[in-house]
Design a protein around this motif. Sequence first.
Motif, PDB file in Angstrom:
ATOM      1  N   SER A 166     -21.034   9.678  -8.856  1.00 27.45           N
ATOM      2  CA  SER A 166     -21.228  11.129  -8.957  1.00 27.45           C
ATOM      3  C   SER A 166     -20.501  11.682 -10.174  1.00 27.45           C
ATOM      4  O   SER A 166     -20.991  12.608 -10.836  1.00 27.45           O
ATOM      5  CB  SER A 166     -20.748  11.828  -7.673  1.00 27.45           C
ATOM      6  OG  SER A 166     -19.369  11.589  -7.454  1.00 27.45           O
ATOM      7  N   GLN A 167     -19.324  11.129 -10.494  1.00 27.64           N
ATOM      8  CA  GLN A 167     -18.622  11.530 -11.707  1.00 27.64           C
ATOM      9  C   GLN A 167     -19.342  11.014 -12.950  1.00 27.64           C
ATOM     10  O   GLN A 167     -19.410  11.690 -13.975  1.00 27.64           O
ATOM     11  CB  GLN A 167     -17.186  11.002 -11.697  1.00 27.64           C
ATOM     12  CG  GLN A 167     -16.280  11.610 -10.640  1.00 27.64           C
ATOM     13  CD  GLN A 167     -14.865  11.075 -10.730  1.00 27.64           C
ATOM     14  OE1 GLN A 167     -14.341  10.848 -11.814  1.00 27.64           O
ATOM     15  NE2 GLN A 167     -14.247  10.851  -9.579  1.00 27.64           N
ATOM     16  N   LEU A 169     -22.468  10.643 -13.457  1.00 26.83           N
ATOM     17  CA  LEU A 169     -23.713  11.351 -13.747  1.00 26.83           C
ATOM     18  C   LEU A 169     -23.563  12.355 -14.881  1.00 26.83           C
ATOM     19  O   LEU A 169     -24.366  12.374 -15.817  1.00 26.83           O
ATOM     20  CB  LEU A 169     -24.213  12.064 -12.489  1.00 26.83           C
ATOM     21  CG  LEU A 169     -25.243  11.340 -11.643  1.00 26.83           C
ATOM     22  CD1 LEU A 169     -25.549  12.142 -10.396  1.00 26.83           C
ATOM     23  CD2 LEU A 169     -26.505  11.078 -12.433  1.00 26.83           C
ATOM     24  N   SER A 170     -22.549  13.184 -14.803  1.00 26.98           N
ATOM     25  CA  SER A 170     -22.416  14.242 -15.811  1.00 26.98           C
ATOM     26  C   SER A 170     -22.151  13.658 -17.195  1.00 26.98           C
ATOM     27  O   SER A 170     -22.667  14.165 -18.204  1.00 26.98           O
ATOM     28  CB  SER A 170     -21.295  15.216 -15.422  1.00 26.98           C
ATOM     29  OG  SER A 170     -20.038  14.561 -15.376  1.00 26.98           O
ATOM     30  N   TYR A 171     -21.359  12.585 -17.263  1.00 27.50           N
ATOM     31  CA  TYR A 171     -21.080  11.960 -18.561  1.00 27.50           C
ATOM     32  C   TYR A 171     -22.323  11.277 -19.119  1.00 27.50           C
ATOM     33  O   TYR A 171     -22.587  11.334 -20.324  1.00 27.50           O
ATOM     34  CB  TYR A 171     -19.925  10.967 -18.425  1.00 27.50           C
ATOM     35  CG  TYR A 171     -18.597  11.643 -18.197  1.00 27.50           C
ATOM     36  CD1 TYR A 171     -17.852  12.135 -19.268  1.00 27.50           C
ATOM     37  CD2 TYR A 171     -18.095  11.803 -16.911  1.00 27.50           C
ATOM     38  CE1 TYR A 171     -16.630  12.771 -19.058  1.00 27.50           C
ATOM     39  CE2 TYR A 171     -16.878  12.443 -16.697  1.00 27.50           C
ATOM     40  CZ  TYR A 171     -16.150  12.930 -17.769  1.00 27.50           C
ATOM     41  OH  TYR A 171     -14.952  13.566 -17.554  1.00 27.50           O
ATOM     42  N   GLN A 173     -25.421  12.118 -18.483  1.00 27.26           N
ATOM     43  CA  GLN A 173     -26.332  13.191 -18.899  1.00 27.26           C
ATOM     44  C   GLN A 173     -25.913  13.764 -20.250  1.00 27.26           C
ATOM     45  O   GLN A 173     -26.768  14.054 -21.105  1.00 27.26           O
ATOM     46  CB  GLN A 173     -26.363  14.276 -17.825  1.00 27.26           C
ATOM     47  CG  GLN A 173     -27.098  13.848 -16.563  1.00 27.26           C
ATOM     48  CD  GLN A 173     -26.832  14.759 -15.374  1.00 27.26           C
ATOM     49  OE1 GLN A 173     -25.861  15.528 -15.362  1.00 27.26           O
ATOM     50  NE2 GLN A 173     -27.675  14.668 -14.352  1.00 27.26           N
ATOM     51  N   ARG A 174     -24.607  13.912 -20.451  1.00 28.58           N
ATOM     52  CA  ARG A 174     -24.126  14.379 -21.756  1.00 28.58           C
ATOM     53  C   ARG A 174     -24.441  13.365 -22.853  1.00 28.58           C
ATOM     54  O   ARG A 174     -24.758  13.731 -23.985  1.00 28.58           O
ATOM     55  CB  ARG A 174     -22.620  14.642 -21.686  1.00 28.58           C
ATOM     56  CG  ARG A 174     -22.236  15.929 -20.970  1.00 28.58           C
ATOM     57  CD  ARG A 174     -20.764  15.979 -20.654  1.00 28.58           C
ATOM     58  NE  ARG A 174     -19.918  15.807 -21.836  1.00 28.58           N
ATOM     59  CZ  ARG A 174     -18.597  15.646 -21.774  1.00 28.58           C
ATOM     60  NH1 ARG A 174     -17.991  15.640 -20.587  1.00 28.58           N
ATOM     61  NH2 ARG A 174     -17.896  15.507 -22.881  1.00 28.58           N
ATOM     62  N   SER A 177     -28.058  13.681 -23.843  1.00 32.81           N
ATOM     63  CA  SER A 177     -28.252  14.950 -24.554  1.00 32.81           C
ATOM     64  C   SER A 177     -27.750  14.839 -25.992  1.00 32.81           C
ATOM     65  O   SER A 177     -28.373  15.358 -26.922  1.00 32.81           O
ATOM     66  CB  SER A 177     -27.519  16.086 -23.834  1.00 32.81           C
ATOM     67  OG  SER A 177     -28.080  16.327 -22.564  1.00 32.81           O
ATOM     68  N   GLN A 193     -27.680   7.377 -11.529  1.00 35.31           N
ATOM     69  CA  GLN A 193     -28.618   8.042 -10.624  1.00 35.31           C
ATOM     70  C   GLN A 193     -28.944   7.168  -9.412  1.00 35.31           C
ATOM     71  O   GLN A 193     -28.968   7.657  -8.278  1.00 35.31           O
ATOM     72  CB  GLN A 193     -29.897   8.394 -11.390  1.00 35.31           C
ATOM     73  CG  GLN A 193     -29.689   9.513 -12.403  1.00 35.31           C
ATOM     74  CD  GLN A 193     -30.834   9.624 -13.398  1.00 35.31           C
ATOM     75  OE1 GLN A 193     -31.504   8.633 -13.696  1.00 35.31           O
ATOM     76  NE2 GLN A 193     -31.053  10.823 -13.920  1.00 35.31           N
TER      77      GLN A 193
END
Length: 462
Positions: A166-167, A169-171, A173-174, A177, A193
């Motif tokens: 879960s932690q 995921l954000s990294y 996604q960054r 991007s 995911q």
Amino acid sequence: MMLVLLLAAASADTIHLKNGRTILADHVLQNGNRCEYEIGEDTYAIPRSSVDRIEAGGTPGHASSGKNAEDLPVFVPVDSLANEADLLKTIVKDGRVDSDALAKLEGKGNAEVSAAADFIAGKFEFDHGNIDQARRYFESALRFQPQNATVLTYYAALLVRTGKPSQALSYAQRAVSADPQSPDGYTVLGYAQQASDRTNDAVASWKHSLELRPDPTVRQYLDKAQREQNAETDFSQRESSHFVMHYEGRQTSEAFRAQILAALESDYDDLARNLGTPPHDNILVTLYTEQVFFDVTRAPSWSGALNDGKLRIPISGLSSLTPELARVLKHELTHSFINQLSAGRCPPWLHEGIAQLLEPRSLARDGRQLAQLFKAQRNIPLNLLESSFTRLSSGEAYLAYAESLAAVSYVNGSYGMSDLQRILQRLSEGSSTEAALRATIHSDYGQLESELTRYLTDKYGQ
């Protein structure tokens, strides 16, 4: 009862010992009065006087591809930071990170150079299994360059490997991007995911990664995710404090599902007391019919369940919690705790030995036969059980599991659960299995097998 491991064929060396045993190794070097040999990343040594002859070629002692089914995903993306080759010579010296050189580079005030330097240090530690140190270096690199796609990708991969999807995921996604053309970024995003119970998103990410660059490993993960996706189209979901369960509604009654979740929650509390350090995120559990279980996992026919980051449990023919199912649930859940404690670096024999010990499963049924095998030196050497059991036939797997339980039972009975925990901790810090054993119970593989032979003989007779 002499069982031989049938592993992937490749060029290797065979050491024939004077006592009749053989050792299959990747490479052998005769060094004075010692014979040194390599299996995987580990190096072992035996007296030259105990060797009859050495033959080149044969079957290696470890598989060259594939992973243990219970391992968390391990992925090392391609790095692409500026000046890395030059900085590497400055930062890594004599097989370790030079912290003084790193501090001097950071002190120059150049954010790009500082980020690259910390990344190199983190990558070195990551590649050598020093997860905690790698995490600190990656976090430092991100303070200098928060949107560096390469560092973000590595950091996300580390978080997935250590049970924090879960932690991650954000990294991840960054990372995509920051660099939408990076196949590595999409690969790691898919891992995060999938481990976060977002299979549909993982399928899309892995497809995109393969469009950018073909990769057989990514294809393997995609194929399995698509099988899971197809099999679980009509599945429902139920949650408890620490678990997310997927199930097909006609498979089981509400009462049966409640029993399973209650048993898992009780096991979770028990394992937290015995092993400590539970997984950070909710644990995913999927209930299957037997056929769907094998369709999705492609597990060997002798497999009764699987933990590949998710607990996959076949429950065909059951309508309530049986003692055997209760043991299966605890066994598979134990793997999640072991992965957390060892940062995904625990070898299969230790994994399976601890999981069986805590089911609990008794050694009594196989103790006498094992004693005879070990005394006759016809057991499977423990260093050969550092490869996945999923490649073994049912007979080979039976012996591998029995030996694993025997070894862990001996360590637990002689040194205690605390030393088993310390072995897992050493593994998480980057130690090889044999180094972790030496640092805790002061035995290498050869000594451990000798002690185990005496233990089995004393306990179960001739």
